[in-house]
Motif scaffolding. Sequence first.
Motif, mmCIF file in Angstrom:
data_model
loop_
_atom_site.group_PDB
_atom_site.id
_atom_site.type_symbol
_atom_site.label_atom_id
_atom_site.label_comp_id
_atom_site.label_asym_id
_atom_site.label_seq_id
_atom_site.Cartn_x
_atom_site.Cartn_y
_atom_site.Cartn_z
ATOM 1 N N LYS A 129 0.814 -1.218 0.000
ATOM 2 C CA LYS A 129 0.000 0.000 0.000
ATOM 3 C C LYS A 129 0.846 1.267 0.000
ATOM 4 C CE LYS A 129 -3.989 2.028 2.395
ATOM 5 N NZ LYS A 129 -4.915 1.886 3.554
ATOM 6 N N TYR A 130 2.013 1.212 0.607
ATOM 7 C CA TYR A 130 2.893 2.373 0.717
ATOM 8 C C TYR A 130 4.279 2.012 0.198
ATOM 9 C CZ TYR A 130 -0.851 3.735 3.926
ATOM 10 O OH TYR A 130 -2.075 4.023 4.481
ATOM 11 N N PRO A 131 4.448 1.856 -1.119
ATOM 12 C CA PRO A 131 5.729 1.389 -1.666
ATOM 13 C C PRO A 131 6.888 2.327 -1.391
ATOM 14 C CG PRO A 131 4.294 2.194 -3.422
ATOM 15 C CD PRO A 131 3.458 2.115 -2.196
ATOM 16 N N ASP A 132 6.597 3.632 -1.270
ATOM 17 C CA ASP A 132 7.678 4.579 -0.992
ATOM 18 C C ASP A 132 8.235 4.374 0.411
ATOM 19 O OD1 ASP A 132 5.130 5.409 -0.206
ATOM 20 O OD2 ASP A 132 5.607 7.549 -0.308
ATOM 21 N N PHE A 133 7.374 4.151 1.379
ATOM 22 C CA PHE A 133 7.844 3.900 2.743
ATOM 23 C C PHE A 133 8.547 2.542 2.835
ATOM 24 C CE2 PHE A 133 4.888 7.307 3.657
ATOM 25 C CZ PHE A 133 5.501 7.988 4.694
ATOM 26 N N TYR A 134 8.014 1.560 2.121
ATOM 27 C CA TYR A 134 8.662 0.246 2.115
ATOM 28 C C TYR A 134 10.087 0.375 1.559
ATOM 29 C CZ TYR A 134 9.577 -4.685 1.324
ATOM 30 O OH TYR A 134 10.141 -5.941 1.360
ATOM 31 N N ALA A 135 10.236 1.082 0.461
ATOM 32 C CA ALA A 135 11.565 1.255 -0.142
ATOM 33 C C ALA A 135 12.497 2.007 0.792
ATOM 34 C CB ALA A 135 11.423 2.008 -1.465
ATOM 35 N N TRP A 136 11.981 3.036 1.426
ATOM 36 C CA TRP A 136 12.798 3.850 2.330
ATOM 37 C C TRP A 136 13.299 3.009 3.503
ATOM 38 C CZ3 TRP A 136 10.698 7.941 6.206
ATOM 39 C CH2 TRP A 136 11.730 8.766 6.636
ATOM 40 N N ALA A 137 12.405 2.226 4.099
ATOM 41 C CA ALA A 137 12.816 1.369 5.215
ATOM 42 C C ALA A 137 13.846 0.342 4.765
ATOM 43 C CB ALA A 137 11.587 0.663 5.797
ATOM 44 N N THR A 138 13.701 -0.161 3.551
ATOM 45 C CA THR A 138 14.622 -1.165 3.034
ATOM 46 C C THR A 138 16.020 -0.588 2.835
ATOM 47 O OG1 THR A 138 12.788 -2.309 1.933
ATOM 48 C CG2 THR A 138 15.016 -2.794 1.153
ATOM 49 N N ILE A 139 16.089 0.606 2.285
ATOM 50 C CA ILE A 139 17.397 1.253 2.086
ATOM 51 C C ILE A 139 18.079 1.485 3.434
ATOM 52 C CG2 ILE A 139 18.566 3.343 1.271
ATOM 53 C CD1 ILE A 139 16.218 3.578 -0.794
ATOM 54 N N MET A 140 17.324 1.967 4.407
ATOM 55 C CA MET A 140 17.889 2.203 5.730
ATOM 56 C C MET A 140 18.361 0.899 6.365
ATOM 57 S SD MET A 140 18.296 5.274 6.708
ATOM 58 C CE MET A 140 18.738 4.696 8.328
ATOM 59 N N LYS A 141 17.631 -0.163 6.155
ATOM 60 C CA LYS A 141 18.009 -1.452 6.732
ATOM 61 C C LYS A 141 19.344 -1.926 6.159
ATOM 62 C CE LYS A 141 15.849 -5.354 5.658
ATOM 63 N NZ LYS A 141 14.859 -6.461 5.595
ATOM 64 N N VAL A 142 19.506 -1.802 4.854
ATOM 65 C CA VAL A 142 20.770 -2.222 4.233
ATOM 66 C C VAL A 142 21.915 -1.339 4.695
ATOM 67 C CG1 VAL A 142 21.996 -2.537 2.052
ATOM 68 C CG2 VAL A 142 19.599 -3.218 2.230
ATOM 69 N N GLU A 143 21.678 -0.031 4.770
ATOM 70 C CA GLU A 143 22.734 0.879 5.240
ATOM 71 C C GLU A 143 23.214 0.491 6.634
ATOM 72 O OE1 GLU A 143 25.254 4.083 6.363
ATOM 73 O OE2 GLU A 143 24.819 3.047 4.487
ATOM 74 N N ALA A 144 22.276 0.160 7.512
ATOM 75 C CA ALA A 144 22.650 -0.202 8.884
ATOM 76 C C ALA A 144 23.320 -1.568 8.950
ATOM 77 C CB ALA A 144 21.399 -0.194 9.768
#
Length: 525
Positions: A129-144
């Motif tokens: 439903k919120y692909p932009d938030f999903y993508a944002w959380a995913t990028i942050m997860k990989v960075e961490a």
Amino acid sequence: MHKRFCNFLLVIALLALGSGCTGKFTDINKNPYDFTEADLKGDFQLMGAPITQAQLYLIHYNDPPTAQLQQNLNADIFSGYMMSPTPFEGNINNMNYGLLYIWNNYPWNEVYHWVMKPCVFAQEKSGDKYPDFYAWATIMKVEAMHRISDTYGPIIYSHFGDTNKENTFEYDSQRDVYYRFFHDLDTAINLLTNYVNAGNPQRFQAFDLVYKGDYTKWIKFANTLRLRLAIRINGADKDKARKEGEAALKHPLGLLQDAKENFAVDISPVTHPLNIMCYTWADLRMSAPMESILTGYNDPRLPRYFVHTDEGANVYRGIRNGIRISLKEQYTGYSKITMLDNKIQYMAAAEAWFLKAEASLNGWDGAGSAAYNYEKGVSTSFSQYGLTTVNDYLQNDTSKPAPYVDPVNRDNNVPAGNKHLSTITIKWNEGASDEEKLERIITQKWIAMFPEGTEAWSEFRRTGYPKLFPVVINNSNNTINTEKFIRRLPFPQIEQVTNPKALLRAKKMLNGDDNGGTQLWWDTK
């Protein structure tokens, strides 16, 4: 701090208090956010506030003692950026390879608890439903989590929150977790790119402490992160590295380009934790390699990074790592870091240009000219600090890192001709060997990435550059080779207590014993 984020933390705190103490340790590897969407209803707070938390806790922004143990007393020291004048634990500590297991729990515990959990939670709540938030959380997860893998090796990633019949949380090997990082970044980049191309609204501005909700910059950061990880594994898996690196290089929105696009988390009004460590506690000073390289090059960034000593306006002194320190006062007069602003930097845009320069050496499509990228990397770093003398600097083909002299103890000196003292110059030499070009690229990259020690330590391990000075005292009980430097941190003790069976399997994924001398999968130098 954002009011929405404070409300989110209040809910988390109440839940944590209600859960009691018995689950404190095992909770690190599972997701405790069981409240309903109604608890955080409104303005995308359910997805956005957890990602704000993830940004703030990449390094524990408001708790300097934790931040000191999370990164400063490991990667910031191991990278050759900084050194402490404080003889912690009778001068047997991480800085001379007498690894303190209590200290070494912190990088793992902090990021799993404060970053991995919120990112996974945000992914689950975002869904389709919120692909932009999903993508944002995913990028942050990989960075961490790539930072955690680059510290320990195998980590809990694809099985996070999933227990098996043994009630264990399984590890991914470092190869497998890197493959998963690439898959996740590809998914996130495609989702966010498609979202932007469709002209959809940009909705996470209120929660974004890095780019203020600029989706294009997040895509460029994700591309650059993908290239960073591709370059990292090139020595271990050339085909995969090329595939991922070229995907990043060829993306239509490209990579980070100028200093305005640095990936830096705004923690205002809280001061940078390194300021507390340096000025309030006097636990942090310039390193000897920083003195050698920056003074040897007469680098204009030197006064932007460090403060001169009381000996004179042009006198800078750094402490060599792993030396004999009897009293803190012996070295507290050495150079402090310059007071940092209220942003914690995790990627400078200059890094993107140096990554492209190395990709050029590798022959990857879309990388362009190594010489051009190298010079753009240096000039982008200069512009970050408002310096305009980059042309003169780039034409310097004589200056080299300077010999190191310790006025307190000459046993710590690194004289001219020492094998650990680099002779690399600044000016690009197209006729040089690829190895000399690599040393030139990484040396300037190391300067430009300051003060981000985790990435600098990884690059040193991967390439052997810049040349650093080995410890004088090695308290590792022969588990770490002085000439090869420390390669990783041992797995945290908490995993032995809470996840022993999976930990045993993870140790078998290593290229050796679970100690600081064992090289990671990508560490093939």
